[in-house]
Design a protein around this motif. Structure first.
Motif, mmCIF file in Angstrom:
data_model
loop_
_atom_site.group_PDB
_atom_site.id
_atom_site.type_symbol
_atom_site.label_atom_id
_atom_site.label_comp_id
_atom_site.label_asym_id
_atom_site.label_seq_id
_atom_site.Cartn_x
_atom_site.Cartn_y
_atom_site.Cartn_z
ATOM 1 N N MET A 63 35.869 20.780 0.477
ATOM 2 C CA MET A 63 35.902 21.480 1.754
ATOM 3 C C MET A 63 36.743 22.744 1.703
ATOM 4 S SD MET A 63 34.609 21.402 4.732
ATOM 5 C CE MET A 63 34.845 22.109 6.359
ATOM 6 N N ARG A 64 36.333 23.718 2.487
ATOM 7 C CA ARG A 64 37.121 24.934 2.688
ATOM 8 C C ARG A 64 38.304 24.625 3.599
ATOM 9 N NH1 ARG A 64 33.205 24.692 6.358
ATOM 10 N NH2 ARG A 64 33.655 25.244 8.534
ATOM 11 N N VAL A 65 39.302 25.457 3.550
ATOM 12 C CA VAL A 65 40.409 25.385 4.501
ATOM 13 C C VAL A 65 41.067 26.754 4.526
ATOM 14 C CG1 VAL A 65 42.148 24.608 2.820
ATOM 15 C CG2 VAL A 65 42.404 24.008 5.246
ATOM 16 N N ASP A 79 44.849 28.382 13.658
ATOM 17 C CA ASP A 79 43.875 28.421 14.752
ATOM 18 C C ASP A 79 42.452 28.247 14.234
ATOM 19 O OD1 ASP A 79 45.981 28.847 16.458
ATOM 20 O OD2 ASP A 79 45.690 31.019 16.599
ATOM 21 N N LEU A 80 42.139 28.898 13.112
ATOM 22 C CA LEU A 80 40.795 28.767 12.527
ATOM 23 C C LEU A 80 40.560 27.344 12.032
ATOM 24 C CD1 LEU A 80 40.628 32.157 10.612
ATOM 25 C CD2 LEU A 80 39.075 31.445 12.448
ATOM 26 N N ASN A 81 41.562 26.765 11.402
ATOM 27 C CA ASN A 81 41.428 25.379 10.935
ATOM 28 C C ASN A 81 41.181 24.427 12.102
ATOM 29 O OD1 ASN A 81 41.705 25.803 8.160
ATOM 30 N ND2 ASN A 81 43.929 25.762 8.268
ATOM 31 N N VAL A 87 41.898 20.307 11.970
ATOM 32 C CA VAL A 87 43.210 20.059 11.374
ATOM 33 C C VAL A 87 43.970 21.371 11.363
ATOM 34 C CG1 VAL A 87 42.360 18.177 9.919
ATOM 35 C CG2 VAL A 87 42.392 20.510 9.016
ATOM 36 N N ARG A 88 45.271 21.287 11.137
ATOM 37 C CA ARG A 88 46.087 22.500 11.132
ATOM 38 C C ARG A 88 46.221 23.115 9.745
ATOM 39 N NH1 ARG A 88 49.529 23.347 15.376
ATOM 40 N NH2 ARG A 88 51.167 24.124 13.993
ATOM 41 N N THR A 89 46.318 22.284 8.720
ATOM 42 C CA THR A 89 46.655 22.765 7.381
ATOM 43 C C THR A 89 45.810 22.066 6.321
ATOM 44 O OG1 THR A 89 48.324 21.075 6.937
ATOM 45 C CG2 THR A 89 49.049 23.052 8.145
ATOM 46 N N ALA A 90 45.914 22.573 5.087
ATOM 47 C CA ALA A 90 45.241 21.929 3.961
ATOM 48 C C ALA A 90 45.767 20.514 3.754
ATOM 49 C CB ALA A 90 45.433 22.760 2.697
ATOM 50 N N ALA A 91 47.072 20.339 3.888
ATOM 51 C CA ALA A 91 47.645 18.994 3.728
ATOM 52 C C ALA A 91 47.091 18.047 4.784
ATOM 53 C CB ALA A 91 49.171 19.059 3.813
ATOM 54 N N ASP A 92 46.948 18.535 6.001
ATOM 55 C CA ASP A 92 46.370 17.708 7.063
ATOM 56 C C ASP A 92 44.910 17.365 6.766
ATOM 57 O OD1 ASP A 92 48.774 17.896 8.383
ATOM 58 O OD2 ASP A 92 48.113 19.471 9.761
#
Length: 611
Positions: A63-65, A79-81, A87-92
């Protein structure tokens, strides 16, 4: 509810020394267990048995993030995530969906600088190894080079596929991939969606073109195998694409669903050889195409969703048992016939292992989960794909060495040796198509004042561009007095007049042309400049077919891309600091009669040769 199997016994736990060493560098705890590069299937199957159903579903997705950091991206990226992924972040992303892989894009702000990319990769690995069943992530990108680059300078940028096809050197193709692979691995990217294995037999192809090595299936096959070798020797999984072959389309599968009219015999002769060659070279992964090939599957499902194509031909006929990854599931080519909830399920039923970049991960992830819960997909079917994915992760050493280091970045990315080798490879690809009365090479003494005009398309990630500026800067570096004037891909009448006025007093005008058509105002630009009496040299900065639409220029070269390394090489050839050695890897048809060939495959002049 899915119950976990018992933890493996002490006998099945493998050494974690390398992972622990990496942890000492990165400050991250090593996983509770790790596999060796030579892990057998039994160990991986035990690992799979520990996964919950939700974790298994997640392993199938890449997946993109958005964001430059796994835990602290900019607010706009958060905001885009939230808007696109929830989700807020890649870790999330990793924590919520247990994704097995992440794909990097420049436009997603993942690839700003080498150390930043390495830190992002390490952050994603921390999140992956903090999961209930810790499994390292497989991080990927599209670093084809040429016109498709996600990681830019100061990383080494190399000639793209058609340029390498013009060079014709398998050793150069292998070395380019080895350099690219080493630099990707140093920043934590371990799966590259390259090389392109499509045979570009259609000059009107809007999506492949110079991303292909050429139009000769055997020549393409040899270069594909060479790049597979180079990437994989550097520790990066190569991915040949787009199976079963995207080279004869007039529709871009990003925006529509192309149909290939090849018979099965034509497919075997034209499209299959590069994929056979990649498989023989031990390719780690193969990407599917969102195209319809009625001769291979009368249902007219996209190949990505076709069991006759992916299982019947790729798996059974060609004997491939590596990882199969879809092209992006956000492309219209795969979304036109079925809804976004059906596409990932149908892809898995067809024989896919990795599901790449769905438009809505929540929709796709839950659709696969529900398909297993409802009995449409079995958990054993998921296990089959997960085993292939884990085999690849183990082969790449990700269980033992999940992290990268700053020292590794510094000693590998954009080194002087890599940059010098890229320049030499590019010089060998530049193709001189026309040289009236041996006009080239020019010298500072006879043609010291150079005007550079032409198209300035958006540059691939990280190049210094725009092209007119890059060309002029290289002329200046060689001692010429050079001026740059951007006239655009569709120059206006005012821009053409400006260029004509600027040509006054110049010794030569160099025009960068970009996919010139019969109705393109670039034709008018070149004609008006020719009429000034100042010698005109054109450089095709994308497809080499432009020459068929242009007349009156003293010389024409094909650079095959507008990345800096290829543009600088073209200038060195024009100025005589390098000799043109490239040969056309595709034929150029006449503009007035496309059934006739103006310049055949293999055409290319050296200095001293007559047209």
């Amino acid at each position: 509810m899915h119950h976990r199997a018992p933890a493996p016994s002490r006998r099945t736990l493998l050494t974690v020394s390398a992972a622990a060493a990496a942890a000492a560098v990165t400050g991250v705890s090593a996983p509770a267990y790790a596999t060796s590069d030579r892990t057998d299937d039994r160990t991986l199957e035990r690992l799979i048995s520990r996964m919950s159903l939700e974790e298994k579903v997640g392993q199938l997705f890449v997946m993109r993030v958005y964001g430059h950091s796994a835990t602290a991206p900019d607010q706009t990226d958060i905001d885009l995530n939230l808007k696109e992924i929830g989700v807020r972040t890649a870790a999330d992303l990793v924590e919520k969906y247990h994704v097995g892989g992440v794909i990097y894009f420049a436009w997603a702000h993942n690839t700003r600088a080498p150390h930043q990319i390495a830190d992002l990769s390490n952050g994603i690995q921390r999140a992956a190894l903090a999961q209930p069943t810790p499994v390292p992530a497989l991080i990927s990108t599209d670093q084809e080079h040429g016109i498709v680059c996600r990681v830019g300078e100061p990383a080494t940028l190399l000639p793209g596929a058609m340029a390498l096809g013009a060079g014709g050197s398998r050793s150069d193709a292998c070395e380019a991939a080895r350099i690219a692979g080493a630099e990707l691995a140093a920043v934590g990217i371990r799966q590259n969606y390259a090389p392109v294995a499509d045979v570009n037999v259609n000059p009107a192809n809007p999506v492949i073109g110079v991303r292909s090595f050429g139009s000769d299936p055997q020549a393409v096959a040899g270069l594909v195998a060479s790049q597979v070798k180079g990437y994989q020797e550097a520790g990066v999984a190569a991915t040949s694409k787009h199976f079963p072959g995207h080279g004869d389309t007039a529709v871009d599968s990003h925006y529509g669903l192309p149909t290939i009219s090849h018979t099965r015999e034509q497919w075997a002769e034209l499209d299959a050889p590069p994929f056979r060659s990649a498989i023989a070279a031990g390719i780690d992964s193969i990407m599917t195409a969102h195209i319809v090939v009625p001769a291979l599957d009368p249902s007219e499902d996209p190949a990505t969703l076709s069991r006759p194509i992916l299982t019947g031909i790729l798996r059974e006929q060609l004997g491939y048992d590596g990882v199969v990854v879809t092209d992006s599931l956000g492309m219209e080519g795969v979304r036109t016939k079925y809804g976004d909830a059906r596409v990932p399920v149908l892809a898995l039923k067809a024989g896919v292992d990795q599901l790449l970049n769905p438009p809505s991960l929540d929709v796709a992830w839950n659709a696969v989960l529900k398909a297993v819960q409802d009995g449409e997909l079995t958990e054993a079917r998921l296990d089959e794909s997960i085993l292939r994915i884990l085999r690849l992760k183990a082969k790449l050493g990700l269980f033992r060495r999940p992290y990268v280091t700053a020292a590794g970045v510094d000693r590998t990315v954009g080194t002087r040796a890599h940059l010098a080798r890229a320049d030499r490879i590019a010089e060998d690809t530049t193709t001189l198509l026309r040289n009236e009365e041996s006009f080239l090479p020019i010298s500072r003494r006879t043609h010291g004042k150079v005007l550079v005009v032409g198209a300035d398309p958006a540059s691939p990630s990280g190049t210094t561009g725009p092209p007119t500026t890059t060309l002029a800067a290289e002329f200046s570096a060689l001692g010429f007095t050079a001026t740059a004037l951007s006239t655009g891909i569709t120059p206006t009448a005012a821009k053409i007049e400006e260029a004509v006025a600027a040509a006054a007093g110049q010794d030569v005008v160099v025009v960068g042309t970009y996919n010139v058509s019969a109705t393109s105002p670039q034709r008018t630009l070149v004609a008006r400049l020719v009429a000034t009496g100042v010698p005109v040299v054109t450089v095709a900065i994308r497809n080499p077919y432009d020459i068929a639409q242009l007349t009156g220029q003293r010389a024409t070269l094909a650079a095959y891309s507008w990345t800096d390394v290829e543009l600088r090489a073209a200038v060195r050839v024009i100025a005589g600091h390098a000799r043109p050695r490239g040969r056309l890897p595709v034929p150029v048809q006449r503009a007035d009669d496309p059934t006739l060939v103006l310049y055949p495959v293999g055409h290319g002049l050296s200095y001293g040769e007559r047209n």
